[in-house]
Design an enzyme around this catalytic site. Structure first.
Site, short mmCIF file in Angstrom:
data_model
loop_
_atom_site.label_atom_id
_atom_site.label_comp_id
_atom_site.label_asym_id
_atom_site.label_seq_id
_atom_site.Cartn_x
_atom_site.Cartn_y
_atom_site.Cartn_z
CE1 TYR A 112 -6.51 -7.38 0.33
CE2 TYR A 112 -7.81 -7.15 2.44
CZ TYR A 112 -6.82 -6.75 1.64
OH TYR A 112 -6.19 -5.72 1.97
NE ARG A 114 -4.92 -12.39 0.27
CZ ARG A 114 -4.05 -11.23 0.96
NH1 ARG A 114 -4.75 -10.61 1.77
NH2 ARG A 114 -2.90 -11.05 0.43
CE LYS A 234 5.83 1.52 9.27
NZ LYS A 234 5.41 0.28 8.31
CD GLU A 238 3.77 12.69 16.82
OE1 GLU A 238 4.52 11.78 17.63
OE2 GLU A 238 2.63 13.01 17.53
N GLY A 265 -0.47 1.77 0.87
CA GLY A 265 0.91 1.82 0.18
C GLY A 265 1.86 2.72 0.74
N GLY A 267 3.12 2.77 3.99
CA GLY A 267 4.16 1.97 4.56
C GLY A 267 5.10 1.18 3.80
CG ASP A 268 3.63 -1.57 1.15
OD1 ASP A 268 3.91 -2.38 2.12
OD2 ASP A 268 2.58 -1.82 0.52
CG ASP A 304 -1.86 -0.73 -3.45
OD1 ASP A 304 -2.92 0.04 -3.18
OD2 ASP A 304 -2.18 -2.06 -2.75
#
Length: 317
Positions: A112, A114, A234, A238, A265, A267-268, A304
């Site tokens: 990164y 940033r 999450k 499973e 990506g 989880g998003d 992503d």
């Protein structure tokens, strides 16, 4: 950028966008000679995913007065995400990241750039009451909370205000330990933020780090005891496990994916599925099934947000 006819948004979110350069060949980033430019940012991925499903989404941020900032706004325009509350900041740059290419389902290496970015200067001054108040729902993630003290303050302020207005709030912890001064501070601040939410969506390992509990039910109870309405955890291959304030609980099976390309990506994508379905009035198990479906699509492509489906591509889920 036009808003809904009656001036309302379905969802508003806050976050940082970065230009992302993905290496064209697998291997060490140092030896990568060429890169493909894309866009990255957890909350941005969620905004794009919800917009592709036809929701009216507003994304609030700051970008630099530079080519990466213009690129971000072009992408938002293309994806039909409302960006009237994106400030172009002349003082600070738009962040970017380098990402290694993987094609075997392992986690890519990301570097990164940033620090001191325009988005890290987000603050309570970026909260426009009319704009946020026009939305039904606020989606927050632990990334915007992690990039700076002033951005954390904005996330908390937005959560408090939206809750006072009777709006629903979702929270994805999206842990970024490297951005926090300590794990303890990360835990304290994100758990405070989670208390404002109706729906909390941690990964199993994130839940363990944040609550100290390993069992999904114990993680869920930790947040339900603080007034959260539903917790969805999450659980990787499973699927996901959920429990509500009313005591309903259960496991929703994962969707098998033969070829995992890039796990970033997922989880998003899961958040896109759960939030969109709940806003449509679907049951929690139905919402989680949609989350699992979109998460499974996200991990089958490089990038992503590239795998996030339109309403037509989503089909019957």
């Amino acid at each position: 950028m036009t808003m809904h006819e009656n001036g309302t948004l379905d969802v508003v979110t806050i976050g940082e966008a970065m230009a992302m350069f993905v290496a064209s060949e697998p291997g060490d980033l140092a030896s990568a000679a060429s890169f493909v430019k894309r866009i990255a940012g957890a909350e941005l991925n969620v905004a794009i995913g919800l917009a592709r499903l036809g929701l009216k989404v507003g994304w609030v941020s700051r970008v630099g007065n530079d080519s990466f900032g213009r690129y971000t706004c072009q992408q938002l325009e293309q994806e039909n995400v409302d960006h009237r509350q994106v400030t172009v900041d002349d003082r600070f740059p738009t962040g970017f990241q380098l990402k290694s290419k993987v094609d075997d389902g392992s986690d890519p290496l990301v570097e990164y750039f940033r620090k001191g970015s325009a988005a890290s200067h987000l603050s309570v001054a970026d909260f426009n009451h009319d704009y946020f108040g026009a939305a039904r729902h606020l989606h927050l993630s632990g990334v915007a909370a992690a990039i700076s003290d002033s951005s954390l303050e904005l996330s908390k302020y937005a959560a408090k205000e939206m809750r006072a207005l009777g709006k629903t709030i979702s929270f994805d912890p999206n842990l970024r330990p490297v951005l926090w001064r300590s794990e303890e501070e990360m835990r304290t601040q994100l758990n405070q933020l989670a208390e404002y939410a109706d729906w909390v969506l941690p990964g199993e390992k994130e839940g363990w780090i944040l609550t100290g509990y390993r069992q999904p039910e114990a993680i869920a109870d930790f947040y339900l005891d603080k007034g959260v309405k539903a917790v969805v955890i999450k659980t990787g291959c499973e699927g996901a496990w959920y429990k509500t304030a009313a005591g309903e609980k259960g496991q929703v099976e994962a969707i098998r994916v033969e070829n995992v390309v890039d796990t970033v990506g997922a989880g998003d994508g899961f958040a896109v599925g759960v939030v969109s379905a709940l806003l449509e009035g679907k049951s929690l198990p139905q919402a989680i099934r949609r989350g699992n479906k979109i998460g499974s699509l996200a991990i089958q492509v490089i990038g992503d947000s590239e795998g996030l489906p339109t309403r037509a591509q989503l089909g019957d889920y």
